[in-house]
Every structure is written in C-alpha cells, then in structure tokens.
Design a protein around this motif. Structure first.
Motif, PDB file in Angstrom:
ATOM      1  N   ILE A 138      73.838 -44.061  27.653  1.00  0.00           N
ATOM      2  CA  ILE A 138      73.635 -42.615  27.515  1.00  0.00           C
ATOM      3  C   ILE A 138      74.652 -42.016  26.544  1.00  0.00           C
ATOM      4  O   ILE A 138      74.300 -41.236  25.655  1.00  0.00           O
ATOM      5  CB  ILE A 138      73.754 -41.925  28.891  1.00  0.00           C
ATOM      6  N   LEU A 139      75.897 -42.385  26.717  1.00  0.00           N
ATOM      7  CA  LEU A 139      76.952 -41.799  25.888  1.00  0.00           C
ATOM      8  C   LEU A 139      76.798 -42.210  24.420  1.00  0.00           C
ATOM      9  O   LEU A 139      76.970 -41.389  23.515  1.00  0.00           O
ATOM     10  CB  LEU A 139      78.336 -42.223  26.408  1.00  0.00           C
ATOM     11  N   LYS A 140      76.461 -43.472  24.195  1.00  0.00           N
ATOM     12  CA  LYS A 140      76.279 -43.924  22.808  1.00  0.00           C
ATOM     13  C   LYS A 140      75.087 -43.218  22.167  1.00  0.00           C
ATOM     14  O   LYS A 140      75.137 -42.838  21.000  1.00  0.00           O
ATOM     15  CB  LYS A 140      76.095 -45.446  22.759  1.00  0.00           C
ATOM     16  N   ALA A 141      74.023 -43.061  22.950  1.00  0.00           N
ATOM     17  CA  ALA A 141      72.857 -42.344  22.428  1.00  0.00           C
ATOM     18  C   ALA A 141      73.234 -40.917  22.041  1.00  0.00           C
ATOM     19  O   ALA A 141      72.685 -40.345  21.095  1.00  0.00           O
ATOM     20  CB  ALA A 141      71.735 -42.333  23.467  1.00  0.00           C
ATOM     21  N   GLY A 142      74.191 -40.352  22.760  1.00  0.00           N
ATOM     22  CA  GLY A 142      74.627 -38.990  22.462  1.00  0.00           C
ATOM     23  C   GLY A 142      75.590 -38.919  21.291  1.00  0.00           C
ATOM     24  O   GLY A 142      75.989 -37.836  20.875  1.00  0.00           O
ATOM     25  N   GLY A 143      75.980 -40.067  20.762  1.00  0.00           N
ATOM     26  CA  GLY A 143      76.865 -40.060  19.607  1.00  0.00           C
ATOM     27  C   GLY A 143      78.340 -40.008  19.957  1.00  0.00           C
ATOM     28  O   GLY A 143      79.193 -39.757  19.096  1.00  0.00           O
ATOM     29  N   ALA A 149      83.776 -43.215  24.734  1.00  0.00           N
ATOM     30  CA  ALA A 149      82.751 -43.611  25.706  1.00  0.00           C
ATOM     31  C   ALA A 149      83.323 -44.599  26.717  1.00  0.00           C
ATOM     32  O   ALA A 149      83.042 -44.516  27.916  1.00  0.00           O
ATOM     33  CB  ALA A 149      81.551 -44.219  24.983  1.00  0.00           C
ATOM     34  N   ALA A 150      84.150 -45.527  26.219  1.00  0.00           N
ATOM     35  CA  ALA A 150      84.713 -46.545  27.098  1.00  0.00           C
ATOM     36  C   ALA A 150      85.586 -45.938  28.180  1.00  0.00           C
ATOM     37  O   ALA A 150      85.701 -46.470  29.281  1.00  0.00           O
ATOM     38  CB  ALA A 150      85.505 -47.562  26.276  1.00  0.00           C
ATOM     39  N   TYR A 151      86.206 -44.796  27.878  1.00  0.00           N
ATOM     40  CA  TYR A 151      87.069 -44.160  28.861  1.00  0.00           C
ATOM     41  C   TYR A 151      86.339 -43.064  29.648  1.00  0.00           C
ATOM     42  O   TYR A 151      86.767 -42.679  30.732  1.00  0.00           O
ATOM     43  CB  TYR A 151      88.303 -43.568  28.176  1.00  0.00           C
ATOM     44  N   ALA A 152      85.245 -42.574  29.109  1.00  0.00           N
ATOM     45  CA  ALA A 152      84.551 -41.442  29.735  1.00  0.00           C
ATOM     46  C   ALA A 152      84.087 -41.773  31.149  1.00  0.00           C
ATOM     47  O   ALA A 152      84.136 -40.925  32.041  1.00  0.00           O
ATOM     48  CB  ALA A 152      83.365 -41.018  28.876  1.00  0.00           C
ATOM     49  N   GLY A 153      83.664 -42.982  31.359  1.00  0.00           N
ATOM     50  CA  GLY A 153      83.222 -43.394  32.688  1.00  0.00           C
ATOM     51  C   GLY A 153      84.343 -43.285  33.704  1.00  0.00           C
ATOM     52  O   GLY A 153      84.156 -42.716  34.785  1.00  0.00           O
ATOM     53  N   ALA A 222      81.442 -30.865  27.699  1.00  0.00           N
ATOM     54  CA  ALA A 222      81.677 -30.141  26.435  1.00  0.00           C
ATOM     55  C   ALA A 222      82.730 -30.863  25.602  1.00  0.00           C
ATOM     56  O   ALA A 222      82.639 -30.927  24.373  1.00  0.00           O
ATOM     57  CB  ALA A 222      82.109 -28.702  26.730  1.00  0.00           C
ATOM     58  N   GLY A 223      83.736 -31.414  26.283  1.00  0.00           N
ATOM     59  CA  GLY A 223      84.764 -32.166  25.573  1.00  0.00           C
ATOM     60  C   GLY A 223      84.189 -33.414  24.928  1.00  0.00           C
ATOM     61  O   GLY A 223      84.476 -33.721  23.764  1.00  0.00           O
ATOM     62  N   LEU A 224      83.359 -34.129  25.663  1.00  0.00           N
ATOM     63  CA  LEU A 224      82.715 -35.318  25.100  1.00  0.00           C
ATOM     64  C   LEU A 224      81.826 -34.926  23.922  1.00  0.00           C
ATOM     65  O   LEU A 224      81.803 -35.609  22.889  1.00  0.00           O
ATOM     66  CB  LEU A 224      81.879 -36.016  26.178  1.00  0.00           C
ATOM     67  N   ALA A 225      81.117 -33.816  24.082  1.00  0.00           N
ATOM     68  CA  ALA A 225      80.228 -33.351  23.013  1.00  0.00           C
ATOM     69  C   ALA A 225      81.015 -33.007  21.757  1.00  0.00           C
ATOM     70  O   ALA A 225      80.552 -33.246  20.634  1.00  0.00           O
ATOM     71  CB  ALA A 225      79.429 -32.142  23.495  1.00  0.00           C
ATOM     72  N   ALA A 226      82.212 -32.458  21.951  1.00  0.00           N
ATOM     73  CA  ALA A 226      83.043 -32.111  20.791  1.00  0.00           C
ATOM     74  C   ALA A 226      83.370 -33.370  19.991  1.00  0.00           C
ATOM     75  O   ALA A 226      83.333 -33.351  18.752  1.00  0.00           O
ATOM     76  CB  ALA A 226      84.322 -31.421  21.249  1.00  0.00           C
TER      77      ALA A 226
ATOM     78  N   ILE B 220      89.400 -33.184  28.013  1.00  0.00           N
ATOM     79  CA  ILE B 220      89.408 -31.955  28.812  1.00  0.00           C
ATOM     80  C   ILE B 220      89.797 -30.752  27.963  1.00  0.00           C
ATOM     81  O   ILE B 220      89.152 -29.695  28.017  1.00  0.00           O
ATOM     82  CB  ILE B 220      90.359 -32.100  30.020  1.00  0.00           C
ATOM     83  N   VAL B 221      90.831 -30.904  27.159  1.00  0.00           N
ATOM     84  CA  VAL B 221      91.273 -29.773  26.330  1.00  0.00           C
ATOM     85  C   VAL B 221      90.216 -29.431  25.276  1.00  0.00           C
ATOM     86  O   VAL B 221      89.978 -28.252  24.991  1.00  0.00           O
ATOM     87  CB  VAL B 221      92.644 -30.073  25.683  1.00  0.00           C
ATOM     88  N   ALA B 222      89.559 -30.446  24.741  1.00  0.00           N
ATOM     89  CA  ALA B 222      88.467 -30.172  23.790  1.00  0.00           C
ATOM     90  C   ALA B 222      87.363 -29.384  24.483  1.00  0.00           C
ATOM     91  O   ALA B 222      86.749 -28.487  23.885  1.00  0.00           O
ATOM     92  CB  ALA B 222      87.920 -31.480  23.214  1.00  0.00           C
ATOM     93  N   GLY B 223      87.108 -29.709  25.743  1.00  0.00           N
ATOM     94  CA  GLY B 223      86.095 -28.976  26.501  1.00  0.00           C
ATOM     95  C   GLY B 223      86.495 -27.517  26.698  1.00  0.00           C
ATOM     96  O   GLY B 223      85.683 -26.599  26.516  1.00  0.00           O
ATOM     97  N   LEU B 224      87.758 -27.299  27.042  1.00  0.00           N
ATOM     98  CA  LEU B 224      88.238 -25.925  27.197  1.00  0.00           C
ATOM     99  C   LEU B 224      88.148 -25.176  25.866  1.00  0.00           C
ATOM    100  O   LEU B 224      87.749 -24.012  25.817  1.00  0.00           O
ATOM    101  CB  LEU B 224      89.691 -25.935  27.701  1.00  0.00           C
ATOM    102  N   ALA B 225      88.504 -25.886  24.798  1.00  0.00           N
ATOM    103  CA  ALA B 225      88.466 -25.264  23.464  1.00  0.00           C
ATOM    104  C   ALA B 225      87.043 -24.867  23.089  1.00  0.00           C
ATOM    105  O   ALA B 225      86.820 -23.831  22.456  1.00  0.00           O
ATOM    106  CB  ALA B 225      89.047 -26.215  22.427  1.00  0.00           C
TER     107      ALA B 225
END
Lengths: 240, 240
Positions: A138-143, A149-153, A222-226, B220-225
DNA sequence: ACCTGAACACCGTTCAAGT
DNA sequence: ACCTGAACACCGTTCAAGT
C-alpha cells in the motif's frame, strides 16, 4: 429447551476445574484469551490459567517455556485476527492505511489489555509477516519512499498499540469523570502564566478516544503523504 | 585523599540498611529512582524499596498511598527534568518541536524503564503543565490549528514514550543479535510470496534506535506542518 | 504523627517424583 | 512423553500494636 445431547461448544470445553481436552499450546492459548478478554492482564497468572484448565501451574511449563512465551503466542494469534487489507489502490492509499490501522485497533479493543502486553515486543511470525507485506504494498503504491515505508509500519503499530493501551487503562480506573477532573485542574491554573492552556483547556481533554485516534492518524498519514509528494517532485524535476 | 570529614552526598545518604534521614515522600522517591535507574522497574518493589531505606515495606504506606501513587510521583519529578524549550520562534518551530522531543527522550533514557512505567498515565501536575504551555506556544507560532495542537502533545508524548520503551526492552533481552535473527527469518521467507519484505529486508530491521526515532519525528512533524500549511492557505484564500 | 512485625492472599518457576 | 505436588523466593497491602 435444554440441549443436553448437543456437544459443548469448544470455547466452553474447559469449564473451571474440569478438563476434557488434553493440554496443548492451542488449548492453553485459548484459555489464556478467555481470562484476558474477561478479566484483563492482571488476572492472567500462570496459576489462574492452570486452574481454568483444571491443572496445576507446573503442568503448563511442559508446553510453554514461560509466561513471556505464552504472551508471544497470544500476540501471534491476535495478529491473525487482523483482516488483511485488499489489493492496493494507488488512488486510495491514505484511506487504506487508515482502514488498516482502524482494523488493528479493533482487534486490540476486543482483547482487553492486549495492547499493554504487546508493547515492547515485535512478534515477528507468520501472521505479522503477512501484514507487513501488504502494508508495504500500500505504501509503495502511494509513492512513499522505501526507507520511510520500512519504518512506517513500526510507527503506525506503535501508535495503534499506545492508543489502545490508553483506552484499556481509561476503562479501568476513574470512570468518565477523569476528563472533568483534569479540566478542573487546568481551569484552576493562573491564566496569566498559562494563557494557552486556558484557551485550549477543553480541547486538551475533550473528545472521545475514537476521534482523538483519528486525529493522530490524520497527522501521521499526512506526514507520510508529505514524503510521498517530495519524492514525486524529485522525480518530475529529474525527468525519471 | 580520604574525605571522611566531608558530608555524605545526599544521593548516598541512604546506604542499604542504614537510615539517617527520616522517611518522607521526597526521600522515598529518591530511593525509588536509585533502584529504578540501576536495576530497572522489575527490581522496584515496595519491599526492596523499604529495604533500601532501612525499614519495612509497611512504613512506606504512611507517606504514599500505594505503588501506583509512588510511580506517579516519580513521573512528576522526571517531567521536571525535561529542559523547557526557549521562547518560540515561528521560523524554527519544526526544529523546536523536534528538539523538545529529543530532550524528553533523553530523560527517559537516563531513567531505565521509566517509559514503561509512564505508559497509560497522564501525569498532569505542575511540571507537565509547564511543558504543555510551552509546547502549545511553539505549535501555535508555527501555525498549527488549535484542535491539532491540542492533540499534538499527546501524540508526541505517546511516540517518545513508546520508542523509549522499546529502547529499554532492547537493552534487556537479546543483545545486538536480535536484528540479525529477525533479518535471517525474513530472508528465509519465499521471495515470490513476500517480494517487498525481501526487497526491503535490511531497511525493515536496520538502523540504530536513534535514526529510527528521528525518522518517526520527521513524519509526525511533517504531518503537523501539512496542517499548518492548509490553514495558512485557507487564510490567504479567505483574505483574513 | 509516625513507624513496625506479622499476616493475608497472592506471584513465576523449578524439581524430584510419578504414570 | 506428559503431568503432578510441593517447595523456593518472591510480591502489594492491611492491620493491630507500638512509640
């Protein structure tokens, strides 16, 4: 109206003090969940568990190295209860990440205090590995870039477990009056020294755990999306 | 070279079994930290603590309601050890948030297992309240909307405590070979069923806890930003 | 007001002995 | 191979009694 001829349901097969099933890892974990779900982690002792199974505590140690291993087994089983997310859809990756976090939280919610037991453990086993693979997809598909991604989990698991822990504890002690008590304390602070606390007093405490959970999820995703956006920018500017 | 005339340093005033100081909340918390820092949470029992102070466990209960309250007192004191961030600078708010999280993590690191003791508690007291006020100032200066700022402190505290917990636990059990063990397990998985785990195998496990902590902080900070940016966009498009 | 010893009702784990 | 009872070395907390 009685059904004395029908077989006992398996989850009742070990009524207190009467053992029908021979001891096994499976049966032990079953019984452990029956205690955990109903009475919480503090009630789950090796002695209490043995009693539930109609034996003495020492008997458990033939099947399970110690209490620590028992909890690992419980965690591995609980991981199997988390519904795996469907095939990844690049357009909806943020919602898919959130749905998955919500599903994990639901599993923690159905097993009282499981979150407390899980913290500080990484139960890498067959069930978790399946979950990790799907999450990465999922994360890779989202770019989201690989190293994020490896740490997001880990980050999401940490967040879900910590929030679930707080939910369990909130259920224990002070009923619903805890928020009111804290807000009262905050209100009693001198407004000139603590102007922001005063202004945000109700927001600091208010909200059911559900919407607070969603807020944190919003921030993390939102942070991951950034980071995903930064990468796609790098890409388009590099022309690759 | 001996200094027999000089007074004993206060932190040594309660050598095992010899009590010079009368019992007090302060002295009890002092002794509790001496045990916690050196031997960890599992060694911190009321009996052991009393022994450290040269009394019986029952004596402690005159000064402290129970073990739970003792840990609350310890937490409140530890919150006082977190250096407060300087005055908020709108240009540097993201770095200020991170610095503050790093400082909190350092306090957890100096008190072994304190993170584990802290989870599930919100030790609202004089020291925490000071911290919350300053943190809100930084976040507001950065343009983070109120309802996000009010929860951001919780989120960051949760994250710092959970990571610190993992650090404590990692120190306990398996030495440094745990990462290698897990990576070996991941490597043994069938690559066709787990292609992403295989590809990201080393990233999933690698990295010292320091850089993993920084990664989560970045997210997290990127998400807040992102929320801060959204608000400033709303502002400029609304003309207010 | 402050401290104490003894007791109550628990723990996890081991170990020699049984079947 | 699997189970058992009894023991070891602990827990948190209470309570009547002391000073």
């Amino acid at each position: 109206m009685t059904a004395s001829a029908a077989p006992e349901p398996p989850w009742r097969s070990n009524a207190e003090g009467t053992r029908r099933t021979p001891l096994s890892r499976e049966a032990i974990v079953d019984a452990a969940f029956r205690i955990l779900d109903r009475e919480g982690l503090d009630a789950l002792s090796m002695r209490r568990l043995a009693q539930q199974l109609g034996t003495g505590a020492a008997s458990l140690y033939w099947h399970v190295r110690n209490k620590d291993e028992l909890i690992d087994l419980m965690l591995e089983r609980a991981m199997g209860e988390v519904p795996l997310p469907g095939s990844s859809d690049p357009e909806r990756w943020q919602e898919q990440v959130k749905d998955f976090a919500r599903a994990s939280r639901r599993v923690f919610a159905t097993h009282r205090d499981l979150a407390r037991a899980s913290l500080g453990r990484v139960p890498f086993g067959p069930n978790l590995v399946e979950i990790v693979e799907r999450s990465l997809a999922i994360l890779k598909a989202g770019g989201v870039p690989d190293h994020i991604a490896a740490y997001a989990g880990d980050l999401l698991a940490l967040y879900v477990a910590a929030v679930s822990y707080e939910d369990d504890v909130a259920g224990d002690g002070f009923g619903g009056d805890w928020a009111a008590t804290v807000e009262g304390y905050l209100a009693s602070l001198p407004p000139d020294r603590f102007p922001l606390i005063h202004a945000l007093r109700s927001e600091l405490v208010s909200g059911d755990s559900e919407s607070r959970f969603e807020l944190g999820l919003d921030v993390i995703v939102a942070g991951l999306a950034a980071f995903a956006a930064r990468r796609s920018q790098d890409r388009s500017s590099a022309g690759a």
